[in-house]
Design a protein around this motif. Structure first.
Motif, short mmCIF file in Angstrom:
data_model
loop_
_atom_site.label_atom_id
_atom_site.label_comp_id
_atom_site.label_asym_id
_atom_site.label_seq_id
_atom_site.Cartn_x
_atom_site.Cartn_y
_atom_site.Cartn_z
N ALA A 129 0.79 -1.22 0.00
CA ALA A 129 0.00 0.00 0.00
C ALA A 129 0.83 1.28 0.00
O ALA A 129 0.27 2.37 -0.18
N ASP A 130 2.14 1.18 0.21
CA ASP A 130 2.93 2.41 0.41
C ASP A 130 4.23 2.43 -0.40
O ASP A 130 5.14 3.17 -0.07
N ALA A 131 4.32 1.63 -1.45
CA ALA A 131 5.60 1.48 -2.15
C ALA A 131 6.09 2.80 -2.73
O ALA A 131 7.27 3.15 -2.60
N ALA A 132 5.20 3.55 -3.37
CA ALA A 132 5.62 4.82 -3.98
C ALA A 132 6.04 5.83 -2.91
O ALA A 132 7.09 6.48 -3.02
N ALA A 133 5.24 5.96 -1.86
CA ALA A 133 5.57 6.92 -0.80
C ALA A 133 6.87 6.54 -0.09
O ALA A 133 7.70 7.41 0.21
N THR A 134 7.06 5.25 0.16
CA THR A 134 8.29 4.82 0.83
C THR A 134 9.50 5.07 -0.05
O THR A 134 10.58 5.43 0.44
N THR A 135 9.33 4.91 -1.35
CA THR A 135 10.43 5.20 -2.28
C THR A 135 10.83 6.67 -2.20
O THR A 135 12.03 7.01 -2.16
N VAL A 136 9.85 7.56 -2.14
CA VAL A 136 10.16 9.00 -2.03
C VAL A 136 10.84 9.30 -0.70
O VAL A 136 11.79 10.10 -0.64
N ILE A 137 10.40 8.65 0.36
CA ILE A 137 11.03 8.86 1.67
C ILE A 137 12.50 8.44 1.62
O ILE A 137 13.38 9.14 2.15
N ALA A 138 12.79 7.31 0.97
CA ALA A 138 14.18 6.85 0.85
C ALA A 138 15.01 7.83 0.04
O ALA A 138 16.16 8.14 0.39
N ILE A 139 14.44 8.36 -1.04
CA ILE A 139 15.15 9.33 -1.86
C ILE A 139 15.44 10.60 -1.05
O ILE A 139 16.55 11.15 -1.09
N GLU A 140 14.42 11.06 -0.34
CA GLU A 140 14.59 12.27 0.47
C GLU A 140 15.67 12.07 1.53
O GLU A 140 16.49 12.97 1.78
N HIS A 141 15.70 10.89 2.14
CA HIS A 141 16.72 10.59 3.14
C HIS A 141 18.11 10.61 2.51
O HIS A 141 19.05 11.21 3.06
N ALA A 142 18.27 9.95 1.37
CA ALA A 142 19.57 9.88 0.71
C ALA A 142 20.09 11.26 0.35
O ALA A 142 21.28 11.56 0.55
N LEU A 143 19.22 12.11 -0.19
CA LEU A 143 19.65 13.44 -0.64
C LEU A 143 19.84 14.40 0.53
O LEU A 143 20.76 15.23 0.51
N SER A 144 18.99 14.30 1.54
CA SER A 144 19.09 15.23 2.67
C SER A 144 20.34 14.99 3.50
O SER A 144 21.00 15.94 3.94
#
Length: 558
Positions: A129-144
């Motif tokens: 249910a959350d694959a897309a949102a979790t992917t964005v969270i991982a990207i945000e973590h990596a870049l931040s």
């Protein structure tokens, strides 16, 4: 209907353009979705560590978010050394991996979250249910946080239908850290006064200053204060005016230049971690030097730092320029002491001999000749240099010119590893598609990375050149422990025919035993990249010639 893997692939594709890796059971559906439903380019490598290394190099050369993929279990554990290197080097990277099913681990599963955490990488696990949102969270973590981040897809979730891919929010990244507090502003004003009155100012910049886009501001600051400049190994080329740059500090630097830096009365360090090598094991500056560090780290990173300003390197440099402009009568000397120094002479290196006393090549003369040939041909003047770890690090860093920090990457040195050289080439080649990629590696590290010699040759083609410093030994260990009297046999390697190995995967391999043999490089450089193969120079060098930075390490450890 799109699968969970498709949600991950399509969301990730909005932020990347390349993925490197090896296909397996755990990432098969992800790679299928990537190929069928996105425009992202996938490059296969031959070892899972190579996927992370190639992505790491891709980021260092391009500045863009990197991505790699591996299967679960053995595929994931194969990535750990490369993942640890990327953590230490602060590389924003997404590693998409398979993981154990939600029903629990199978006999061949391991605790991948714990293993990633052990080397400093956080894991985000996607669900139906959350694959897309979790992917964005991982990207945000990596870049931040500028850190590799693992994105795990449980095995039994990977192919489940997940409905239409939702419009996930864009990552929100922190703004550059402005020195806006009263303390920071007061510190900047005080430092501006110190620079205005300094007689022998030095500006030292590292990769952090490059990432902040501080090059132009630092150049103007050097001009405004009459400062000479210097860099870390990963900051080479950041200052616009090379005629006033004393080169890399530490063991890669020329001795005369390092002595001049030691006489500075004020030294300001921008975006450099000040590790033991940069600081010459505590001997770079004299006790009388006022050392001020500018960095986004929470606190100063070396005990010799007397003042610390927390902030983005570009913003602090611009603030210093503004302060200097307001206090133009405070004694700033735009011509400064740099006008009295013969910087070119201070940067002079030992030329070496054609052959060392043992009859093998002197690596210094080999490095000089390769550097001359690379600079003299238009097709190789535009280049990216990637280096593995090992004793040979000194030769490329001391003798090969580098245009800017994104044109040199030392993959492995942050984690003190070797064996990451060959897979660096595909990443750099795809990040800089018009440039020649020059790899510098040793025989020990080259053998470790041999699986991805094929990847380097296949991806870089005629834009790829590998220089193997072949001394039939683990040179760093021989220099440090062999000289202490430890048994040498474990430090030796039977002389390997790297030229033959390169030929077997489609490259042109040349054994270099004399300087005249380097004419093969001259002929190759004159040939258009489209008409020439990947070239590997198997340089049979003497292990008796010790790089200055290794001599420094030997002195400290003895």
């Amino acid at each position: 209907m799109p699968t969970v893997s498709a949600h991950v692939a399509q969301t990730l594709a909005q932020h990347i353009d390349h993925v490197f890796g090896v296909m397996g059971n755990g990432n098969a559906y992800f790679l299928d979705a990537l190929e069928r439903s996105t425009d992202v380019h996938y490059t296969a490598v031959r070892h899972e560590a190579g996927g992370v290394v190639a992505a790491d190099a891709y980021h260092r050369a391009s500045g863009r978010l990197a991505a790699a993929t591996a299967t679960y279990g053995a595929g994931f554990t194969n990535t750990l050394t490369a993942l640890a290197e990327a953590v230490q080097a602060h590389v924003p990277l997404i590693l998409v991996v398979g993981d154990e099913p939600t029903s629990g681990p199978r006999p061949w599963d391991v605790d991948q979250i714990a293993l990633a955490s052990a080397v400093g990488a956080r894991t985000y696990t996607v669900g139906r249910a959350d694959a897309a949102a979790t992917t964005v969270i991982a990207i945000e973590h990596a870049l931040s946080y500028r850190v590799p981040t693992v994105l795990a897809i449980p095995y039994d979730v990977a192919k489940l239908d997940a409905g239409p891919v939702p419009a996930a929010p864009q990552p929100v990244l922190p703004a550059p850290l402005a020195p806006s507090s009263p303390f920071a502003r007061a510190a900047i004003a005080d430092l501006a006064r110190a620079l205005a009155g300094a007689e022998r100012p030095v500006l030292l910049a590292g990769r952090g200053a490059w990432l902040a886009g501080a090059g132009d501001a630092l150049g103007r600051l050097a001009d405004a204060t009459g400062a000479v400049t210097a860099t870390t190994a990963l900051g080479r080329g950041i200052f616009p005016r090379g005629e006033f740059d004393l080169g890399v500090t530490g063991g890669f630097g020329a001795e005369a230049a390092m002595e001049i830096i030691g006489t500075a009365d004020v030294a300001v360090v921008f975006g450099a971690g000040l590790n033991q090598f940069t600081m010459r094991f505590g001997h770079l500056f004299s006790p009388g030097t006022r050392v001020v560090q500018v960095d986004i780290a929470p606190a100063a990173t070396h005990p010799h730092v007397g003042g610390f300003i927390r902030g983005d390197a570009r913003l602090v440099a611009e603030a210093l320029l503004a302060e200097l402009a307001e206090t133009a009568d405070a004694g700033a000397r735009p011509d400064g002491w740099r006008g009295t120094l013969d910087v070119a002479a201070l940067r002079t290196r030992e030329p070496g001999d054609a052959l060392a006393p043992d009859g093998r090549l002197d690596p210094r003369s080999v490095a000089i000749r390769i550097g001359e040939l690379l600079e003299s041909n238009p097709s190789t003047r535009d280049r990216v240099v990637v280096t593995d770890g090992g004793h040979f690090l000194g030769w490329a860093n001391m003798y090969w010119p580098v245009a800017s920090p994104d044109r040199l990457m030392m993959v492995g040195t942050a984690y003190q590893s070797i064996g990451l050289g060959f897979p660096s080439v595909p990443g750099a080649a795809l990040a800089k598609p018009g440039a020649t990629v020059v790899l510098s590696t040793g025989d020990g590290g080259g053998l470790m990375a041999l699986a991805d010699l094929e990847s380097a040759v296949r991806v870089a083609g005629g834009r790829g050149l590998a220089v193997v410093w072949n001394d039939a030994a683990y040179g760093a260990e021989v220099n440090l422990y062999g000289l202490q009297g430890l048994a040498r046999e474990p430090m030796l390697i039977p002389e390997v025919d790297f030229a033959g190995l390169a030929t077997s995967v489609g490259a042109s391999g040349v054994v270099v035993r004399t300087l005249d043999d380097l004419e093969a490089l001259a002929r190759w450089a004159r040939t258009p990249a489209s008409d020439r193969p990947f070239l590997l120079l198997d340089c049979r060098i003497s292990g008796d010639v010790i790089a200055p930075y290794q001599q420094e390490i030997i002195r400290v450890n003895s």
